[in-house]
Scaffold this motif. Structure first.
Motif, mmCIF file in Angstrom:
data_model
loop_
_atom_site.group_PDB
_atom_site.id
_atom_site.type_symbol
_atom_site.label_atom_id
_atom_site.label_comp_id
_atom_site.label_asym_id
_atom_site.label_seq_id
_atom_site.Cartn_x
_atom_site.Cartn_y
_atom_site.Cartn_z
ATOM 1 N N ALA A 55 48.358 -5.428 -32.405
ATOM 2 C CA ALA A 55 47.825 -4.147 -31.931
ATOM 3 C C ALA A 55 48.701 -2.995 -32.411
ATOM 4 O O ALA A 55 48.215 -1.962 -32.885
ATOM 5 C CB ALA A 55 47.742 -4.154 -30.405
ATOM 6 N N SER A 56 50.005 -3.188 -32.314
ATOM 7 C CA SER A 56 50.932 -2.117 -32.686
ATOM 8 C C SER A 56 50.805 -1.767 -34.171
ATOM 9 O O SER A 56 50.903 -0.596 -34.555
ATOM 10 C CB SER A 56 52.362 -2.541 -32.344
ATOM 11 N N VAL A 58 48.056 -2.181 -36.063
ATOM 12 C CA VAL A 58 46.773 -1.482 -36.279
ATOM 13 C C VAL A 58 46.932 0.002 -35.934
ATOM 14 O O VAL A 58 46.517 0.897 -36.667
ATOM 15 C CB VAL A 58 45.650 -2.112 -35.425
ATOM 16 N N PHE A 62 46.534 3.776 -38.113
ATOM 17 C CA PHE A 62 45.754 4.909 -37.599
ATOM 18 C C PHE A 62 46.624 6.164 -37.518
ATOM 19 O O PHE A 62 46.243 7.250 -37.996
ATOM 20 C CB PHE A 62 45.170 4.525 -36.228
ATOM 21 N N SER A 94 56.388 5.088 -28.122
ATOM 22 C CA SER A 94 55.077 4.462 -28.061
ATOM 23 C C SER A 94 54.725 3.669 -29.326
ATOM 24 O O SER A 94 54.253 2.533 -29.223
ATOM 25 C CB SER A 94 54.044 5.563 -27.785
ATOM 26 N N LEU A 169 37.087 14.289 -28.898
ATOM 27 C CA LEU A 169 37.278 13.116 -29.763
ATOM 28 C C LEU A 169 36.407 13.242 -31.008
ATOM 29 O O LEU A 169 36.859 13.001 -32.129
ATOM 30 C CB LEU A 169 36.923 11.828 -29.020
ATOM 31 N N LEU A 186 35.928 2.774 -34.060
ATOM 32 C CA LEU A 186 37.392 2.699 -34.203
ATOM 33 C C LEU A 186 38.078 2.635 -32.843
ATOM 34 O O LEU A 186 39.120 1.992 -32.695
ATOM 35 C CB LEU A 186 37.915 3.888 -35.019
ATOM 36 N N SER A 187 37.477 3.282 -31.840
ATOM 37 C CA SER A 187 38.031 3.191 -30.482
ATOM 38 C C SER A 187 38.025 1.743 -29.996
ATOM 39 O O SER A 187 38.804 1.378 -29.114
ATOM 40 C CB SER A 187 37.230 4.065 -29.519
ATOM 41 N N ILE A 192 42.516 -4.637 -28.081
ATOM 42 C CA ILE A 192 43.829 -5.296 -28.119
ATOM 43 C C ILE A 192 44.903 -4.273 -27.717
ATOM 44 O O ILE A 192 44.677 -3.074 -27.789
ATOM 45 C CB ILE A 192 44.149 -5.859 -29.530
ATOM 46 N N GLY A 193 46.050 -4.774 -27.294
ATOM 47 C CA GLY A 193 47.204 -3.914 -27.060
ATOM 48 C C GLY A 193 47.295 -3.332 -25.660
ATOM 49 O O GLY A 193 46.469 -3.618 -24.785
ATOM 50 N N ALA A 195 48.775 0.063 -22.935
ATOM 51 C CA ALA A 195 49.103 1.475 -22.738
ATOM 52 C C ALA A 195 50.064 1.620 -21.568
ATOM 53 O O ALA A 195 50.086 0.781 -20.654
ATOM 54 C CB ALA A 195 47.837 2.284 -22.485
ATOM 55 N N LEU A 235 44.816 -2.630 -22.540
ATOM 56 C CA LEU A 235 43.693 -1.720 -22.798
ATOM 57 C C LEU A 235 42.365 -2.442 -22.572
ATOM 58 O O LEU A 235 41.389 -1.834 -22.133
ATOM 59 C CB LEU A 235 43.777 -1.175 -24.231
ATOM 60 N N LEU A 258 41.769 4.151 -20.438
ATOM 61 C CA LEU A 258 42.087 5.562 -20.659
ATOM 62 C C LEU A 258 40.855 6.425 -20.377
ATOM 63 O O LEU A 258 39.716 5.981 -20.580
ATOM 64 C CB LEU A 258 42.529 5.792 -22.118
ATOM 65 N N MET A 295 38.661 5.241 -42.798
ATOM 66 C CA MET A 295 39.920 5.801 -42.285
ATOM 67 C C MET A 295 41.049 5.566 -43.284
ATOM 68 O O MET A 295 41.887 6.449 -43.507
ATOM 69 C CB MET A 295 40.265 5.173 -40.929
HETATM 70 C C1 HEM Z 1 39.795 7.830 -29.946
HETATM 71 C C2 HEM Z 1 40.975 8.393 -29.798
HETATM 72 C C3 HEM Z 1 42.181 7.602 -29.397
HETATM 73 C C4 HEM Z 1 43.028 7.914 -28.381
HETATM 74 C C5 HEM Z 1 42.938 9.121 -27.469
HETATM 75 C C6 HEM Z 1 44.019 6.868 -28.337
HETATM 76 C C7 HEM Z 1 45.073 6.837 -27.444
HETATM 77 C C8 HEM Z 1 45.908 5.755 -27.256
HETATM 78 C C9 HEM Z 1 46.941 5.683 -26.271
HETATM 79 C C10 HEM Z 1 47.311 6.783 -25.287
HETATM 80 C C11 HEM Z 1 47.501 4.453 -26.362
HETATM 81 C C12 HEM Z 1 48.617 3.892 -25.497
HETATM 82 C C13 HEM Z 1 49.974 4.331 -26.041
HETATM 83 C C14 HEM Z 1 51.093 4.031 -25.070
HETATM 84 O O1 HEM Z 1 50.875 4.090 -23.859
HETATM 85 O O2 HEM Z 1 52.228 3.756 -25.548
HETATM 86 C C15 HEM Z 1 46.843 3.754 -27.427
HETATM 87 C C16 HEM Z 1 47.127 2.473 -27.826
HETATM 88 C C17 HEM Z 1 46.519 1.846 -28.893
HETATM 89 N N1 HEM Z 1 45.633 2.422 -29.776
HETATM 90 FE FE1 HEM Z 1 44.673 4.143 -29.522
HETATM 91 N N2 HEM Z 1 43.748 5.960 -29.299
HETATM 92 C C18 HEM Z 1 42.644 6.364 -29.984
HETATM 93 C C19 HEM Z 1 42.092 5.756 -31.083
HETATM 94 C C20 HEM Z 1 42.599 4.617 -31.690
HETATM 95 C C21 HEM Z 1 42.194 4.135 -32.978
HETATM 96 C C22 HEM Z 1 41.208 4.820 -33.905
HETATM 97 C C23 HEM Z 1 42.896 2.985 -33.195
HETATM 98 C C24 HEM Z 1 42.884 2.081 -34.389
HETATM 99 C C25 HEM Z 1 41.872 1.953 -35.216
HETATM 100 C C26 HEM Z 1 43.714 2.755 -32.028
HETATM 101 C C27 HEM Z 1 44.504 1.675 -31.815
HETATM 102 C C28 HEM Z 1 45.306 1.489 -30.706
HETATM 103 C C29 HEM Z 1 45.959 0.229 -30.389
HETATM 104 C C30 HEM Z 1 45.767 -1.071 -31.124
HETATM 105 C C31 HEM Z 1 46.743 0.465 -29.253
HETATM 106 C C32 HEM Z 1 47.693 -0.520 -28.567
HETATM 107 C C33 HEM Z 1 49.046 -0.434 -29.279
HETATM 108 C C34 HEM Z 1 50.121 -1.363 -28.731
HETATM 109 O O3 HEM Z 1 49.880 -2.145 -27.828
HETATM 110 O O4 HEM Z 1 51.254 -1.248 -29.256
HETATM 111 N N3 HEM Z 1 43.529 3.785 -31.147
HETATM 112 N N4 HEM Z 1 45.893 4.578 -27.969
#
Ligand code: HEM
Ligand code: NAG
Length: 317
Positions: A55-56, A58, A62, A94, A169, A186-187, A192-193, A195, A235, A258, A295
């Motif tokens: 997840a991290s 991916v 982004f 993060s 968004l 993409l959302s 996975i992953g 927050a 998530l 979220l 992307m």
């Molecule tokens: C649509 C707008 C998006 C918002 C507002 C958003 C926001 C976030 C936030 C706040 C987190 C948690 C970070 C933390 O608490 O440390 C997160 C995690 C994550 N995001 Fe997004 N994200 C968005 C789109 C995406 C996209 C487009 C991708 C990839 C294609 C993505 C992949 C991920 C993944 C995989 C995680 C987990 C990361 C981990 O566990 O290390 N997100 N995102």
């Protein structure tokens, strides 16, 4: 001999300059044939030892692509001449996985010196992470080069935050030439992953009307009203280590973690896309892979632009 330029040479020059803006899946076929295997093997090992690392990785791709294009800028540490992206609000404390990328880079450099960019390693590692967690595969266009600079200000302005509305968004993605279906697909990476509590506290304590009550209650156990900012929640509450379409079925029962997740299914224009992805895994896979390629094509440096960094965290000296 006439001094007029040969017409066929002019055509070739024109074609070459048009092609310099293009990426190609076979870019390293002769210059570094082992690159893809090295990356895939290292990603698989990293995900085996910690599934969340997929997840991290991916997310790292982004966060690279949305800030001045897919140019490896997110990997640059701060220097005397610029403040990089790692300290920007969406990244600080993060983003993860830079050590895995550094390790891959060391191995790829040993196989082919200064040939494979950090930006391309990120793009391939993102694909391999999705596959390692059971998701769909796609062919990654290659040939990106690495930036010599990074921008904390652009990271703050161009990466959407978890409090975003649906229209915010849509606007953030449209700015990168990604449409609303791309944005919803993409959302789905949030299948996975994890927050941190600070990113969903307002949603579970703030009286949101679009959250499942039992889900909110269960989250409060590890996310207190004050303190515990860095405490983690999945998530995807159902299958956190599997890249599937459960993200969307969760949204149907108001179990998006979220605010920016649940707004995609909130009695509005994106509801039907969410319903489609929830009921049709193949439709989600197809839309997700299409959008990941789009992307990955955001404003790459190609040809002689930028450089191939020797170390992903710093510009070549
Ligand atoms: C649509 C707008 C998006 C918002 C507002 C958003 C926001 C976030 C936030 C706040 C987190 C948690 C970070 C933390 O608490 O440390 C997160 C995690 C994550 N995001 Fe997004 N994200 C968005 C789109 C995406 C996209 C487009 C991708 C990839 C294609 C993505 C992949 C991920 C993944 C995989 C995680 C987990 C990361 C981990 O566990 O290390 N997100 N995102
Ligand atoms: C959904 O939106 C429509 C149109 O805006 C509105 O009439 C309806 O009351 C809303 N339903 C819910 C459950 O909020």
């Amino acid at each position: 001999m006439s001094s007029a330029p040969c017409p066929s040479l002019l055509v070739l020059v024109a074609m070459a300059s048009a092609a310099s803006g293009q990426l190609s899946p076979t870019f390293y076929l002769t210059s570094c044939p082992s690159a893809l295997f090295i990356i895939q093997t290292a990603v698989q090992a990293a995900v085996n030892s910690e599934p969340r690392m997929g997840a991290s990785l991916v997310r790292l791709h982004f966060h690279d692509c949305f800030v001045d294009g897919c140019d490896g800028s997110v990997l640059l540490a701060d220097t005397g001449s610029f403040v990089g992206e790692q300290g920007a609000a969406p990244n600080a404390g993060s983003i993860r996985g830079m050590n895995v990328i550094d390790n891959i880079k060391t191995q790829v450099e040993a196989a082919c010196t200064q040939t494979v960019s950090c930006a391309d390693i990120l793009a391939v590692a993102a694909r391999d992470s999705v596959v390692a967690l059971g998701g769909p595969s796609w062919t990654v266009p290659l040939g990106r080069r690495d930036s010599t600079t990074a921008s904390a200000a652009l990271a703050n302005s161009d990466l959407p935050g978890p409090g975003s509305s649906r229209s915010q968004l849509e606007a953030a993605f449209l700015k990168k030439n990604l449409n609303t279906v791309d944005m919803v697909a993409l959302s789905g990476a949030h299948t996975i992953g994890k927050a941190q509590c600070s990113n969903f506290r307002t949603r579970i304590y703030g009286g949101a009307t679009n959250i499942n009550t039992a889900f909110a209650t269960s989250l409060k156990a590890n996310c207190p009203q004050s303190g515990g900012n860095g405490n983690l929640a999945n998530l995807d509450t159902t299958t956190p280590n599997t890249f599937d379409n459960a993200y969307y079925t969760n949204l149907l029962s108001q179990k998006g973690l979220l605010h920016s997740d649940q707004v995609l299914f909130n009695n509005d224009t994106t509801d039907n896309t969410v319903r489609n992805f929830a009921s049709n895994a193949a439709a989600f896979s197809s839309a997700f892979t299409t959008a990941m390629i789009k992307m990955g094509n955001i404003a790459p440096l190609t040809g002689t632009q930028g450089q191939i960094r020797l170390s992903c965290s710093k510009v070549n000296s």
